[in-house]
Design a protein around this motif. Structure first.
Motif, PDB file in Angstrom:
ATOM      1  N   VAL A  47     -22.308 -21.704  -3.391  1.00 23.51           N
ATOM      2  CA  VAL A  47     -22.950 -21.078  -4.549  1.00 23.51           C
ATOM      3  C   VAL A  47     -22.773 -19.566  -4.494  1.00 23.51           C
ATOM      4  CG1 VAL A  47     -25.161 -20.618  -5.687  1.00 23.51           C
ATOM      5  CG2 VAL A  47     -24.623 -22.912  -4.921  1.00 23.51           C
ATOM      6  N   ARG A  48     -22.943 -19.003  -3.315  1.00 22.32           N
ATOM      7  CA  ARG A  48     -22.762 -17.547  -3.175  1.00 22.32           C
ATOM      8  C   ARG A  48     -21.342 -17.152  -3.551  1.00 22.32           C
ATOM      9  NH1 ARG A  48     -24.672 -15.637   2.537  1.00 22.32           N
ATOM     10  NH2 ARG A  48     -23.908 -13.692   1.665  1.00 22.32           N
ATOM     11  N   LYS A  49     -20.376 -17.941  -3.115  1.00 19.54           N
ATOM     12  CA  LYS A  49     -18.986 -17.641  -3.449  1.00 19.54           C
ATOM     13  C   LYS A  49     -18.747 -17.756  -4.956  1.00 19.54           C
ATOM     14  CE  LYS A  49     -14.255 -18.558  -2.226  1.00 19.54           C
ATOM     15  NZ  LYS A  49     -13.317 -19.116  -1.295  1.00 19.54           N
ATOM     16  N   ALA A  50     -19.340 -18.761  -5.571  1.00 16.15           N
ATOM     17  CA  ALA A  50     -19.199 -18.941  -7.020  1.00 16.15           C
ATOM     18  C   ALA A  50     -19.799 -17.749  -7.770  1.00 16.15           C
ATOM     19  CB  ALA A  50     -19.867 -20.244  -7.460  1.00 16.15           C
ATOM     20  N   LEU A  51     -20.952 -17.276  -7.334  1.00 13.78           N
ATOM     21  CA  LEU A  51     -21.578 -16.120  -7.978  1.00 13.78           C
ATOM     22  C   LEU A  51     -20.771 -14.850  -7.742  1.00 13.78           C
ATOM     23  CD1 LEU A  51     -25.363 -16.817  -7.313  1.00 13.78           C
ATOM     24  CD2 LEU A  51     -24.136 -16.983  -9.488  1.00 13.78           C
ATOM     25  N   ARG A  76      -3.117  -3.087 -23.708  1.00 17.83           N
ATOM     26  CA  ARG A  76      -3.788  -4.321 -23.287  1.00 17.83           C
ATOM     27  C   ARG A  76      -2.924  -5.177 -22.362  1.00 17.83           C
ATOM     28  NH1 ARG A  76      -8.314  -6.790 -24.335  1.00 17.83           N
ATOM     29  NH2 ARG A  76      -8.838  -5.434 -26.066  1.00 17.83           N
ATOM     30  N   LYS A  77      -1.690  -5.447 -22.712  1.00 22.62           N
ATOM     31  CA  LYS A  77      -0.847  -6.348 -21.910  1.00 22.62           C
ATOM     32  C   LYS A  77      -0.618  -5.802 -20.498  1.00 22.62           C
ATOM     33  CE  LYS A  77       1.749  -9.933 -21.264  1.00 22.62           C
ATOM     34  NZ  LYS A  77       1.141 -11.159 -20.822  1.00 22.62           N
ATOM     35  N   PRO A  78      -0.176  -4.538 -20.346  1.00 26.55           N
ATOM     36  CA  PRO A  78      -0.006  -4.022 -18.983  1.00 26.55           C
ATOM     37  C   PRO A  78      -1.323  -4.000 -18.205  1.00 26.55           C
ATOM     38  CG  PRO A  78       0.984  -2.511 -20.582  1.00 26.55           C
ATOM     39  CD  PRO A  78       0.270  -3.572 -21.347  1.00 26.55           C
ATOM     40  N   LEU A  79      -2.421  -3.700 -18.894  1.00 28.70           N
ATOM     41  CA  LEU A  79      -3.718  -3.680 -18.216  1.00 28.70           C
ATOM     42  C   LEU A  79      -4.115  -5.068 -17.743  1.00 28.70           C
ATOM     43  CD1 LEU A  79      -5.905  -1.226 -20.306  1.00 28.70           C
ATOM     44  CD2 LEU A  79      -5.202  -0.983 -17.931  1.00 28.70           C
ATOM     45  N   GLU A  80      -3.876  -6.081 -18.563  1.00 30.25           N
ATOM     46  CA  GLU A  80      -4.208  -7.454 -18.169  1.00 30.25           C
ATOM     47  C   GLU A  80      -3.465  -7.838 -16.895  1.00 30.25           C
ATOM     48  OE1 GLU A  80      -3.376  -9.946 -21.523  1.00 30.25           O
ATOM     49  OE2 GLU A  80      -5.234  -9.413 -22.548  1.00 30.25           O
ATOM     50  N   GLU A  81      -2.213  -7.433 -16.798  1.00 29.89           N
ATOM     51  CA  GLU A  81      -1.421  -7.756 -15.613  1.00 29.89           C
ATOM     52  C   GLU A  81      -1.983  -7.061 -14.375  1.00 29.89           C
ATOM     53  OE1 GLU A  81       2.618  -6.778 -16.573  1.00 29.89           O
ATOM     54  OE2 GLU A  81       2.693  -8.210 -18.215  1.00 29.89           O
ATOM     55  N   VAL A  82      -2.245  -5.771 -14.499  1.00 37.69           N
ATOM     56  CA  VAL A  82      -2.767  -5.012 -13.357  1.00 37.69           C
ATOM     57  C   VAL A  82      -4.161  -5.506 -12.972  1.00 37.69           C
ATOM     58  CG1 VAL A  82      -3.569  -2.732 -12.621  1.00 37.69           C
ATOM     59  CG2 VAL A  82      -1.400  -2.954 -13.825  1.00 37.69           C
ATOM     60  N   LEU A  83      -5.009  -5.727 -13.960  1.00 45.45           N
ATOM     61  CA  LEU A  83      -6.366  -6.168 -13.665  1.00 45.45           C
ATOM     62  C   LEU A  83      -6.394  -7.600 -13.125  1.00 45.45           C
ATOM     63  CD1 LEU A  83      -8.321  -4.494 -16.574  1.00 45.45           C
ATOM     64  CD2 LEU A  83      -8.240  -3.815 -14.172  1.00 45.45           C
ATOM     65  N   GLY A  84      -5.418  -8.405 -13.493  1.00 46.92           N
ATOM     66  CA  GLY A  84      -5.291  -9.729 -12.875  1.00 46.92           C
ATOM     67  C   GLY A  84      -5.026  -9.605 -11.390  1.00 46.92           C
ATOM     68  N   ASP A  85      -4.173  -8.647 -11.035  1.00 41.66           N
ATOM     69  CA  ASP A  85      -3.910  -8.376  -9.615  1.00 41.66           C
ATOM     70  C   ASP A  85      -5.157  -7.837  -8.922  1.00 41.66           C
ATOM     71  OD1 ASP A  85      -1.313  -9.206  -9.985  1.00 41.66           O
ATOM     72  OD2 ASP A  85      -0.481  -7.176 -10.109  1.00 41.66           O
ATOM     73  N   VAL A  86      -5.894  -6.961  -9.609  1.00 41.57           N
ATOM     74  CA  VAL A  86      -7.135  -6.419  -9.045  1.00 41.57           C
ATOM     75  C   VAL A  86      -8.115  -7.552  -8.783  1.00 41.57           C
ATOM     76  CG1 VAL A  86      -9.167  -5.010  -9.576  1.00 41.57           C
ATOM     77  CG2 VAL A  86      -6.874  -4.109 -10.020  1.00 41.57           C
ATOM     78  N   GLN A  87      -8.237  -8.466  -9.736  1.00 45.36           N
ATOM     79  CA  GLN A  87      -9.145  -9.596  -9.557  1.00 45.36           C
ATOM     80  C   GLN A  87      -8.737 -10.434  -8.363  1.00 45.36           C
ATOM     81  OE1 GLN A  87     -10.230 -11.704 -13.110  1.00 45.36           O
ATOM     82  NE2 GLN A  87     -10.635 -13.581 -11.999  1.00 45.36           N
ATOM     83  N   THR A  88      -7.458 -10.676  -8.211  1.00 37.64           N
ATOM     84  CA  THR A  88      -6.984 -11.454  -7.057  1.00 37.64           C
ATOM     85  C   THR A  88      -7.311 -10.739  -5.749  1.00 37.64           C
ATOM     86  OG1 THR A  88      -5.190 -12.390  -8.385  1.00 37.64           O
ATOM     87  CG2 THR A  88      -4.927 -12.452  -5.993  1.00 37.64           C
ATOM     88  N   LEU A  89      -7.076  -9.439  -5.719  1.00 31.25           N
ATOM     89  CA  LEU A  89      -7.365  -8.668  -4.503  1.00 31.25           C
ATOM     90  C   LEU A  89      -8.858  -8.671  -4.190  1.00 31.25           C
ATOM     91  CD1 LEU A  89      -4.989  -5.628  -5.007  1.00 31.25           C
ATOM     92  CD2 LEU A  89      -4.801  -7.391  -3.253  1.00 31.25           C
ATOM     93  N   LEU A  90      -9.692  -8.465  -5.191  1.00 31.14           N
ATOM     94  CA  LEU A  90     -11.142  -8.472  -4.968  1.00 31.14           C
ATOM     95  C   LEU A  90     -11.624  -9.853  -4.534  1.00 31.14           C
ATOM     96  CD1 LEU A  90     -12.442  -6.272  -7.932  1.00 31.14           C
ATOM     97  CD2 LEU A  90     -12.341  -5.678  -5.507  1.00 31.14           C
ATOM     98  N   GLY A  91     -10.974 -10.886  -5.035  1.00 30.19           N
ATOM     99  CA  GLY A  91     -11.341 -12.246  -4.646  1.00 30.19           C
ATOM    100  C   GLY A  91     -11.090 -12.535  -3.186  1.00 30.19           C
ATOM    101  N   LYS A  92     -10.170 -11.804  -2.582  1.00 30.04           N
ATOM    102  CA  LYS A  92      -9.848 -12.022  -1.171  1.00 30.04           C
ATOM    103  C   LYS A  92     -10.776 -11.252  -0.240  1.00 30.04           C
ATOM    104  CE  LYS A  92      -5.031 -13.020  -2.132  1.00 30.04           C
ATOM    105  NZ  LYS A  92      -5.127 -14.455  -1.964  1.00 30.04           N
ATOM    106  N   VAL A  93     -11.582 -10.341  -0.792  1.00 31.59           N
ATOM    107  CA  VAL A  93     -12.490  -9.531   0.026  1.00 31.59           C
ATOM    108  C   VAL A  93     -13.609 -10.383   0.599  1.00 31.59           C
ATOM    109  CG1 VAL A  93     -14.175  -7.644  -0.068  1.00 31.59           C
ATOM    110  CG2 VAL A  93     -11.963  -7.394  -1.194  1.00 31.59           C
ATOM    111  N   ARG A  94     -14.075 -11.345  -0.155  1.00 26.59           N
ATOM    112  CA  ARG A  94     -15.217 -12.158   0.299  1.00 26.59           C
ATOM    113  C   ARG A  94     -14.864 -13.000   1.465  1.00 26.59           C
ATOM    114  NH1 ARG A  94     -14.387 -15.001  -4.251  1.00 26.59           N
ATOM    115  NH2 ARG A  94     -14.142 -13.595  -5.935  1.00 26.59           N
TER     116      ARG A  94
END
Length: 94
Positions: A47-51, A76-94
């Motif tokens: 649950v913590r991971k999901a939150l 928008r398109k270039p930002l979506e690509e970069v922010l997708g990478d940011v999301q992936t990187l932040l997801g690996k921090v946990r």
């Protein structure tokens, strides 16, 4: 402060929170039934991971909205690509 204006992102966030809510209800049942503490702890970690995941997604949505508002929709398109990478990187921090 930005609000979640994009319907797709809003739906995604709500679905993530509803899944976490279901997991919490499952944990409550486990406690009521006297399940082993290690099993309960495992579900609590899920649950913590999901939150955490929902929080990262919300943060990326906020960044996308704010940056597009300031830089224009052409970005928008270039930002979506970069922010997708940011999301992936932040997801690996946990």
């Amino acid at each position: 402060m930005a609000k979640t204006n994009d319907e797709k992102n809003r739906t995604d966030l709500l679905n993530r929170l509803k899944r976490a809510e279901g997991q919490l209800r499952g944990i409550q049942r486990m406690i009521e039934e006297g399940q082993p503490c290690l099993d309960i702890a495992s579900q609590m970690a899920a649950v913590r991971k999901a939150l955490d995941s929902a929080y990262v997604r919300m943060t990326v949505c906020f960044m996308e909205q704010e940056l597009c508002a300031r830089l224009g929709d052409d970005s928008r398109k270039p930002l979506e690509e970069v922010l997708g990478d940011v999301q992936t990187l932040l997801g690996k921090v946990r």
